[in-house]
Design a protein around this motif. Structure first.
Motif: not given
Length: 433
Positions: A263, A274-275, A238-239, A191, A271
């Motif tokens: 992570r 996250l993009d 992605a979350g 990630s 948190k």
């Protein structure tokens, strides 16, 4: 480096010639990975744009080196990442549209599976001029399995570029055939690599950049595609934060290390990482659920539209307690699950390389790519179709809903976009938040 007698070359030429006859290609046009079989679904066809391809190398500086310790701590190291980038391009009429890709079979850390170089063809033009006529294109970041390479899904990367995407595939350091190293590096870095590449492509795509990507890529409109360990990392980026059990197991692997904590779902830094530029995810056979990598809280953190692709007999990532359990658990995401009935884990890669058929080559090299109950070219075409529909909806706002809003099976007739009798063996599930 392994060399082969001349009769091996004749074997390859014979096999290639036979393949061409079986695929019934027009004279002078050999079958290339990603080309259409006669039973390909509607959206599998390439788009109207020419495709260019380039290779670049980035360096992610001062990263945690989880494979080594010094004075009880992990040192830092500079982490090189080689990227293959496919993009809409202007192709002169006299320029060849075939490219030769170079890869290897084998494992760098396994003497029983020595590295064997091989080449294969694709439909792109090396270093072609970017096509800026339509403005900036959505970004797609592709992450391979463990081990793998940035060239593992060229049937899909080229296809998407021809439809107006900039597609960036990563060679994840310490996770490729050529530099395979300890698994903890893959667990931590997937990630992190995805997010770093997103930032760097955004920088290179800026109009003030001197890169060929300047003005070509819209990083504010990004999708992640991951296969196996690539899916593991994409879901996290992605979350879907990792569970306490995952960080505990990671620590047990390497002397109590807490490196993966950043992570995890409970980490404040996770948190904030996250993009919002990431709009959608495609996860092929994502690994981890059977190892308690996620719990209900972590899966609930994924809110982005997600397309899962799985084999119902996956014996690496698992199906009922693996991929399907992830699909069921991401309750806050608009998600789809495409299942290849009786397929195992290899529902994403290119077909087996011709070099894997050479006498003396380990059968494991063929089986690393192949599906026992499915034709891999067929899988490739179906993946092209569904990924086109999914990304078309969520990145390009194209009304492709009819291709995804399907009955679970084709018991009442062929699925939309499929020829008669050609959607047999597939299942599609869809759930909303």
């Amino acid at each position: 480096m392994k060399t082969f007698p001349l009769y091996y070359v004749f074997f390859l030429l014979f096999t290639l010639g036979t393949t061409r006859q079986l695929m019934a290609q027009p004279p002078g046009d050999s079958f290339v990975i990603g080309d259409l079989l006669p039973n390909a679904p509607e959206l599998a066809a390439r788009g109207s744009q020419g495709v260019g391809v380039r290779t670049i190398t980035l360096t992610h500086q001062a990263q945690v080196d989880v494979l080594h310790t010094k004075d009880g701590k992990h040192p830092l190291y500079d982490r090189p990442l080689t990227l293959e980038i496919w993009y809409p391009a202007r192709i002169p009429a006299n320029k060849p549209t075939l490219v030769t890709y170079k890869s290897v079979l084998g494992r760098s850390n396994d003497p029983k599976r020595p590295l064997i170089p091989f080449t294969f063809s694709g439909r792109a033009a090396r270093d072609a001029e970017p096509d800026l006529s339509a403005g900036a294109y959505p970004l797609v970041i592709v992450s391979h399995g463990y081990p793998g390479s940035r060239l593992l899904l060229t049937y899909l990367t080229e296809n998407l570029a021809s439809k107006g995407y900039v597609v960036v595939a990563i060679d994840h350091t310490e996770s490729t055939y050529s530099d395979l190293a300890g698994f903890p590096s893959t667990l931590l870095n997937r990630s992190l690599d995805d997010l770093y590449v997103l930032n760097e492509i955004a920088r290179l795509g800026a109009k003030t950049s001197q890169s060929f990507l300047s003005g070509l890529v819209d990083a504010n409109n990004t999708a992640l595609i991951g296969y196996s360990m690539g899916g593991y990392g994409a879901l996290n980026a992605a979350g879907a934060g990792y569970s306490p059990q995952a960080t505990k197991l990671f620590g047990q692997m390497i002397g109590g290390s807490t490196a993966l904590d950043v992570r995890s779902m409970g980490s404040p830094s996770f948190k904030t990482s996250l993009d919002s530029r990431i709009k959608a995810v495609v996860a092929f056979a994502p690994w981890g659920m059977e190892r308690s990598v996620w719990d209900a809280t972590g899966l609930a953190g994924l809110t982005l539209p997600t397309l899962f692709v799985a084999g119902s007999q996956d014996d690496v990532s698992g199906y009922e307690k693996g991929i399907k359990a992830i699909y069921d658990g991401v309750v806050n995401a608009d998600r789809y699950l495409l299942t290849y009935v009786n397929a195992r884990h290899n529902v994403a890669p290119n077909p087996p390389p011709m070099a894997s058929l050479l006498p003396g080559v380990s059968a494991d090299e063929y089986m690393h790519y192949a599906e026992p109950a499915w034709n891999e070219h067929r899988i490739n075409n179906i993946n092209q179709h569904f990924v086109t529909a999914f990304l078309g909806i969520y990145l390009k706002k194209i009304d492709y809903a009819k291709y995804l809003t399907l009955p679970e099976t084709d018991a009442t007739g062929p699925w939309t976009g499929f020829k008669a009798r050609m959607s047999v063996g597939l299942e599609m599930r869809h759930a909303k938040p």
